[in-house]
Design a protein around this motif. Structure first.
Motif, PDB file in Angstrom:
ATOM      1  N   PHE A 142       0.834  -1.205   0.000  1.00 39.28           N
ATOM      2  CA  PHE A 142       0.000   0.000   0.000  1.00 39.28           C
ATOM      3  C   PHE A 142       0.876   1.266   0.000  1.00 39.28           C
ATOM      4  N   ASP A 143       2.017   1.207   0.715  1.00 40.46           N
ATOM      5  CA  ASP A 143       2.986   2.328   0.680  1.00 40.46           C
ATOM      6  C   ASP A 143       3.433   2.571  -0.761  1.00 40.46           C
ATOM      7  N   GLU A 144       3.865   1.457  -1.384  1.00 40.59           N
ATOM      8  CA  GLU A 144       4.417   1.582  -2.746  1.00 40.59           C
ATOM      9  C   GLU A 144       3.370   2.090  -3.729  1.00 40.59           C
ATOM     10  N   ASN A 145       2.156   1.544  -3.613  1.00 42.58           N
ATOM     11  CA  ASN A 145       1.095   1.997  -4.532  1.00 42.58           C
ATOM     12  C   ASN A 145       0.827   3.483  -4.341  1.00 42.58           C
ATOM     13  N   THR A 146       0.843   3.926  -3.073  1.00 42.89           N
ATOM     14  CA  THR A 146       0.561   5.346  -2.800  1.00 42.89           C
ATOM     15  C   THR A 146       1.656   6.224  -3.401  1.00 42.89           C
ATOM     16  N   ILE A 147       2.897   5.754  -3.262  1.00 43.33           N
ATOM     17  CA  ILE A 147       4.020   6.565  -3.745  1.00 43.33           C
ATOM     18  C   ILE A 147       4.129   6.485  -5.279  1.00 43.33           C
ATOM     19  N   GLU A 148       4.114   5.242  -5.783  1.00 43.39           N
ATOM     20  CA  GLU A 148       4.413   5.091  -7.214  1.00 43.39           C
ATOM     21  C   GLU A 148       3.195   5.262  -8.124  1.00 43.39           C
ATOM     22  N   LYS A 149       2.063   4.690  -7.730  1.00 40.20           N
ATOM     23  CA  LYS A 149       0.910   4.754  -8.645  1.00 40.20           C
ATOM     24  C   LYS A 149       0.110   6.037  -8.435  1.00 40.20           C
ATOM     25  N   ILE A 176       2.019  10.293  -4.398  1.00 41.77           N
ATOM     26  CA  ILE A 176       2.336  11.094  -3.202  1.00 41.77           C
ATOM     27  C   ILE A 176       3.784  10.779  -2.810  1.00 41.77           C
ATOM     28  N   PRO A 177       4.654  11.773  -2.739  1.00 45.23           N
ATOM     29  CA  PRO A 177       6.059  11.478  -2.430  1.00 45.23           C
ATOM     30  C   PRO A 177       6.239  10.840  -1.049  1.00 45.23           C
ATOM     31  N   ALA A 178       7.237   9.947  -0.936  1.00 43.68           N
ATOM     32  CA  ALA A 178       7.488   9.242   0.324  1.00 43.68           C
ATOM     33  C   ALA A 178       7.724  10.218   1.474  1.00 43.68           C
ATOM     34  N   CYS A 179       8.408  11.355   1.161  1.00 41.20           N
ATOM     35  CA  CYS A 179       8.718  12.288   2.253  1.00 41.20           C
ATOM     36  C   CYS A 179       7.454  12.962   2.800  1.00 41.20           C
ATOM     37  N   VAL A 180       6.411  13.018   1.974  1.00 35.96           N
ATOM     38  CA  VAL A 180       5.140  13.587   2.458  1.00 35.96           C
ATOM     39  C   VAL A 180       4.499  12.620   3.454  1.00 35.96           C
ATOM     40  N   LEU A 181       4.546  11.315   3.128  1.00 37.05           N
ATOM     41  CA  LEU A 181       3.984  10.311   4.043  1.00 37.05           C
ATOM     42  C   LEU A 181       4.737  10.343   5.370  1.00 37.05           C
ATOM     43  N   MET A 182       6.057  10.424   5.266  1.00 35.53           N
ATOM     44  CA  MET A 182       6.872  10.433   6.487  1.00 35.53           C
ATOM     45  C   MET A 182       6.568  11.671   7.320  1.00 35.53           C
ATOM     46  N   GLU A 183       6.404  12.807   6.654  1.00 34.72           N
ATOM     47  CA  GLU A 183       6.123  14.046   7.375  1.00 34.72           C
ATOM     48  C   GLU A 183       4.787  13.939   8.115  1.00 34.72           C
ATOM     49  N   ARG A 184       3.797  13.347   7.438  1.00 34.26           N
ATOM     50  CA  ARG A 184       2.479  13.218   8.069  1.00 34.26           C
ATOM     51  C   ARG A 184       2.541  12.254   9.248  1.00 34.26           C
TER      52      ARG A 184
END
Ligand SMILES: NC(=O)C1=CN([C@@H]2O[C@H](COP(=O)(O)OP(=O)(O)OC[C@H]3O[C@@H](n4cnc5c(N)ncnc54)[C@H](O)[C@@H]3O)[C@@H](O)[C@H]2O)[C@@H](O)CC1
Ligand SMILES: [K+]
Length: 491
Positions: A13-20, A23-31
């Motif tokens: 689900f992380d990968e799908n959110t980032i790649e498909k 949403i950039p990974a750093c945005v997820l980490m920030e949240r």
């Protein structure tokens, strides 16, 4: 309802959110970091206190570094304790670390203080892949020994995120904030005890990221009444299911009484109990609403019924076996087998084979074994079944083409080709004689009201747990008896 995910599902689900989705990974980490920083701020009295952040070298550590920055911005005095070889750090970790250098935090190779207001565990998350040893184990022990409110990021370090097992040693947290979806290991024992209170933070990874492959495990968390079958306004007692209960050998009338009461309290229109002649008077007094019959009237009663539940307190006599044969060979009605019916099935492979054939042909069958009964049915040891409840439950469900309610502190409902439902309601006050008979009665009543077998088993376990929570609320964990459960069922 909430999903419970494995590490590999979460990674997908992380990968799908980032790649498909993009949403950039750093945005997820920030949240993720923002959710943890806000929780820390809410739990600490005012700003200006000392916070220790223990970081590993993966992205869980990256989350920790970002939390350290956000707390420093909010005037906390932050000590950052990094454990591990920096050369092996993840790219996101390195990015967070280089940003953090511009902030007023103290980097330390060992915690220096004894008065932290908050301690944040960001050593390992879903990437934990082996037992914790050496410097990591020392760090976990030291972290646990420090005073102060402890928050674990995503998963307490050392807890296996799929099973809840302790991988050598683990952080004991007061709270865990998990990211995106709740990890399975946070609800199974002993993981749930290490996690403390669990909250799930929305960091932007949503159901949109499933792309047709949703998580394979879930749990109910709604009001029990919302899950019950709709009650027809114009219905009569025939509309709400005629439950035939075959239960209670001599001196075991209590099992029949508890199951019959539970079925009535779950909305069954009519309950008929087939029990040995010696139990007649006591049953008539205890449950005057129930119809009564003896084993020699079985055939006629089967014709009358909408659903059959067999086993509570039944014993393994020749008469009990003949009743079980009667409801297997002589009927295709929805069938729930519990307690001694399961023990008889374990001893009679021919009955089991017949049931499997009927399950494959579409008969609704539910088995409700506790770990001991599961061990007898699968030929495994009790400890192996307790350790591998999930795989044992799934194997039995596939073999018999049935729904299996595998009962333990975390009951699992398994069905062929079905996602697994974990029951999170209940209390250890329910671990008392007769509790299983109540579950059998509840589940049979739901089947009788036309629920699909899997749903009846899953909702039944949930309602049973909720009734137990209410009963324990009234009587306490020590004082709760199975009869208190039926008394607390009110919908
Ligand atoms: N985009 C993403 O991927 C997101 C990840 N997030 C965070 O990232 C975490 C997962 O990150 P990672 O996949 O980097 O994994 P972790 O940070 O959980 O740990 C992985 C690292 O630990 C090492 N390791 C594993 N077991 C070990 C052991 N027993 N002893 C010593 N070293 C061990 C691995 O070799 C690897 O270097 C999540 O739990 C979550 O906290 C969040 O920031 C949300 C977004
Ligand atoms: K952690």
């Amino acid at each position: 309802m909430r999903y419970l995910v494995t590490a590999s599902e979460m990674r997908r689900f992380d990968e799908n959110t980032i790649e498909k989705i993009g949403i950039p990974a750093c945005v997820l980490m920030e949240r993720a970091a923002l959710a943890a920083a806000e929780l820390t701020e809410a739990r600490c009295d005012g700003r200006g206190g000392y916070v220790l952040v223990m970081c590993g070298m993966g992205n869980n550590g990256g989350d920790g570094l970002a939390v350290a920055r956000l707390l420093a911005e909010r005037d906390f005095r932050v000590e950052v304790w990094c454990v591990g070889n920096r050369e092996k750090a993840s790219p996101q970790w390195k990015q967070q670390r280089s940003i953090l250098e511009k902030y007023p935090v103290e980097f330390t190779d060992k915690p220096r203080r004894g008065d932290y207001g908050a301690l944040i565990d960001a050593l390992f998350g879903v990437g934990l892949s082996r037992e914790i040893k050496h410097e990591y184990a020392e760090a976990v022990m030291l972290f646990n020994s420090l005073e102060g409110w402890k928050l674990a990021l995503d998963v307490p370090s050392g807890i296996h995120s799929d099973t809840g097992r302790v991988m050598g040693c683990a952080v004991r947290a007061d709270e865990t904030v998990t990211f995106g979806f709740c990890k399975r290991g946070l609800v199974f024992y002993p993981g749930c005890e290490y996690a403390g209170e669990v909250s799930t933070a929305d960091i932007g990874i949503s159901e949109r990221s499933f792309y047709g492959r949703k998580p394979e495990m879930y749990a109910y968390d709604e009001e029990a009444a919302q899950l019950l079958p709709k009650r027809q306004r114009g219905g009569n007692k025939g509309t709400f299911g005629k439950v035939l209960l075959i239960a209670g050998s001599l001196n075991m009338a209590g099992a029949a009484i508890l199951a019959a009461r539970a079925a009535y309290r779950t909305g069954a229109g009519m309950v008929k109990v087939i029990t040995c002649a010696g139990n007649r008077t006591i049953l008539q007094q205890a449950v005057p609403e129930a119809l009564l019959g003896t084993p020699n009237e079985l055939d006629r009663s089967v014709e009358w019924a909408d659903v059959i539940a067999v086993g509570p307190g039944l014993g393994k006599s020749a008469e009990a076996l003949s009743c079980l044969e009667g409801v297997i060979y002589g009927s295709r009605l929805p069938l729930l087998a519990d307690a001694d019916a399961l023990n008889l099935l374990a001893e009679h492979p021919e009955l089991r084979a017949a049931l499997a054939e009927q399950g494959a042909a579409g008969r609704k069958v539910i088995l409700t074994p506790h770990v001991g009964e599961l061990a007898r049915l699968t030929g495994q040891s009790v400890s192996a079944c307790a350790e591998e409840l999930l795989s044992c439950g799934i194997a039995l469900a596939s073999e018999l083409h049935a729904v299996v309610t595998a009962k333990d502190a975390r009951t699992l409902i398994c069905g062929e080709g079905h996602d697994v439902c974990v029951n999170l309601s209940g209390s250890n006050g329910m671990a008392t004689a007769g509790s299983g008979d109540v579950l059998a009665g509840i589940t049979a009543a739901l089947l009788g009201q036309g629920m699909d077998a899997f749903e009846a088993a899953a909702v039944g376990a949930y309602i049973h747990g909720r009734a137990g929570e209410k009963a324990v609320g009234k009587r306490g964990e020590y004082g709760c008896m199975a009869g208190d459960l039926t008394a607390q069922m009110r919908y």
